[in-house]
Design a protein around this motif. Structure first.
Motif, PDB file in Angstrom:
ATOM      1  N   GLY A  72       0.803  -1.219   0.000  1.00 14.43           N
ATOM      2  CA  GLY A  72       0.000   0.000   0.000  1.00 14.43           C
ATOM      3  C   GLY A  72       0.832   1.262   0.000  1.00 14.43           C
ATOM      4  O   GLY A  72       0.572   2.187   0.771  1.00 14.43           O
ATOM      5  N   LEU A  73       1.830   1.325  -0.895  1.00 12.62           N
ATOM      6  CA  LEU A  73       2.757   2.457  -0.916  1.00 12.62           C
ATOM      7  C   LEU A  73       2.698   3.223  -2.243  1.00 12.62           C
ATOM      8  O   LEU A  73       3.694   3.804  -2.668  1.00 12.62           O
ATOM      9  CB  LEU A  73       4.192   1.962  -0.657  1.00 12.62           C
ATOM     10  CG  LEU A  73       4.413   1.276   0.693  1.00 12.62           C
ATOM     11  CD1 LEU A  73       5.844   0.741   0.776  1.00 12.62           C
ATOM     12  CD2 LEU A  73       4.133   2.244   1.842  1.00 12.62           C
ATOM     13  N   ALA A  74       1.533   3.233  -2.874  1.00 11.90           N
ATOM     14  CA  ALA A  74       1.416   3.923  -4.159  1.00 11.90           C
ATOM     15  C   ALA A  74       1.781   5.405  -4.041  1.00 11.90           C
ATOM     16  O   ALA A  74       2.357   5.987  -4.961  1.00 11.90           O
ATOM     17  CB  ALA A  74       0.003   3.770  -4.709  1.00 11.90           C
ATOM     18  N   GLY A  75       1.446   6.016  -2.910  1.00 12.17           N
ATOM     19  CA  GLY A  75       1.745   7.431  -2.724  1.00 12.17           C
ATOM     20  C   GLY A  75       3.184   7.713  -2.362  1.00 12.17           C
ATOM     21  O   GLY A  75       3.629   8.870  -2.412  1.00 12.17           O
ATOM     22  N   LEU A  76       3.929   6.675  -2.001  1.00 12.14           N
ATOM     23  CA  LEU A  76       5.331   6.859  -1.605  1.00 12.14           C
ATOM     24  C   LEU A  76       6.275   6.661  -2.780  1.00 12.14           C
ATOM     25  O   LEU A  76       7.348   7.262  -2.821  1.00 12.14           O
ATOM     26  CB  LEU A  76       5.681   5.882  -0.484  1.00 12.14           C
ATOM     27  CG  LEU A  76       6.998   6.115   0.258  1.00 12.14           C
ATOM     28  CD1 LEU A  76       6.981   7.477   0.953  1.00 12.14           C
ATOM     29  CD2 LEU A  76       7.241   5.008   1.279  1.00 12.14           C
TER      30      LEU A  76
END
Length: 371
Positions: free
Chosen positions: A226-230
């Motif tokens: 869940g690191l799409a924004g990172l």
């Protein structure tokens, strides 16, 4: 009764072709991605990021790195951690701002004369190659063969080949032996393994393979964690190719928090957690397929037992997608993938309660289509 030509309520431009039609560079919207489907109040079945992530322990590790933001990012520890995870020397690893940056670096660093992208698959590799001025040919896998890789579909003169495994959006897990057959001296073979950590045991992965000429493997930490924004991913390949990609990469391209996440996500405890998540996906996917089997007129493509998404063929899919939005569910249109047409949708695997609600809504949308 709605028809597939009804106006898009969310303003998305329709793809200008169906499967079997014009497959030229402008025939598909290669820059369209699932996040464009998601809106306020909608249950997200359009994006393939695992729900409920990142876990608390990972958020805490990332937050702890914020005290170091005054210093320039130092990627050596993350590079070494990833190298150890895949049994490679550090010089065969490059950390990137997500797998998408890796495709851009490949397009910048390589000078292919005959680039081929195997479709249907994630469209960003072709988009990046075209944006860099390269001509791209498409090797279209056959629906009749359930989109399973046929090495003979790739022209012999191709000196750059890109293939996904497991493939987005078809959810096909190609045998590693079949992908190895694509390797040639003088050819760069790029394998996008962004979803491989969702496959129990990572069977068919080539991430640790150092005996395949020209092999480049891309991995992502976005989907499972869940690191799409990172934005964090990495490239594995021979030292010469990795060095060429690094020269094409801007300085400090990967942030300190992203590097901290990379170290955390390849640690033994994290790998064990990812493996358990993959086993959970197997069960949740099987449940989704069982529920879909209750509906007439819905065809499921692909063969991977654990990919966190499924590709569905539904006559009138564009109208069905709009009805689903009206009932609170966002799914991914698939007519933007070369080789697919307007009758295809991609749906993310979620928990059983969400699946039940979605399948019930899909049944209603299908009934509306027949009215």
């Amino acid at each position: 009764m709605r028809t597939p030509t009804d106006r898009e309520p969310d303003g998305l431009a329709a793809a200008r072709t169906a499967a079997g039609g014009d497959d030229g560079p402008d025939a598909y919207d290669l820059r369209h991605h699932g996040d464009a489907e998601v809106g306020a109040g909608l249950i997200d079945l359009a994006v393939n990021v695992r729900a409920g992530t990142p876990p608390v322990w990972l958020r805490e590790r990332i937050a702890a790195s914020l005290t170091d933001l005054a210093a320039y990012p130092d990627g050596r520890a993350a590079r070494h951690a990833v190298a150890v995870r895949h049994g490679r020397p550090d010089g065969e690893v490059l950390l990137t701002a997500g797998a998408a940056e890796a495709f851009v670096l490949l397009a910048r660093a390589l000078t292919p004369r005959h680039a081929v992208v195997v479709h249907p698959q994630f469209t960003e590799p072709e988009a990046a190659l075209r944006a860099a001025g390269h001509e791209v040919r498409r090797a279209l896998l056959a629906e009749a063969d359930r989109f399973v890789l046929d090495p003979a579909a790739v022209p012999e003169d191709a000196d750059l080949v890109v293939v996904g495994n497991p493939t987005n959006p078809t959810s096909v897990l190609h045998p590693a032996a079949a992908i190895r057959k694509l390797a040639r001296t003088g050819r760069t073979l790029v394998v996008d393994e962004a979803f491989m950590d969702a496959v129990p045991g990572e069977t068919e992965s080539l991430a640790a393979a150092r005996d395949v000429p020209g092999l480049v493997v891309l991995r992502s930490l976005t989907k499972t964690w869940g690191l799409a924004g990172l934005r964090i991913g990495y490239v594995l390949g021979d030292a010469g190719t990795i060095a060429a990609l690094e020269r094409a990469q801007p300085l400090w391209a990967v942030s300190t928090p992203a590097l901290a996440a990379a170290v955390a996500c390849v640690a033994p405890d994290a790998l064990a957690e990812a493996a358990e998540a993959a086993r959970t996906v197997v069960g949740e996917r099987a449940y989704l397929l069982d529920r879909l089997a209750e509906l007439s007129g819905v065809e499921v493509a692909g063969n991977a037992p654990a990919a966190p998404f499924v590709l569905l063929r539904i006559p009138g899919a564009a109208a069905v997608r709009r009805d689903l939005r009206a009932m609170g569910y966002a799914v991914r249109r698939a007519d933007t993938f070369p080789g697919l047409g307007t009758d295809w949708l991609r749906v993310a695997v979620r928990d059983r309660r969400t699946t039940d609600g979605f399948v019930n809504a899909l049944a209603t949308a299908l009934a509306d289509l027949d009215m």
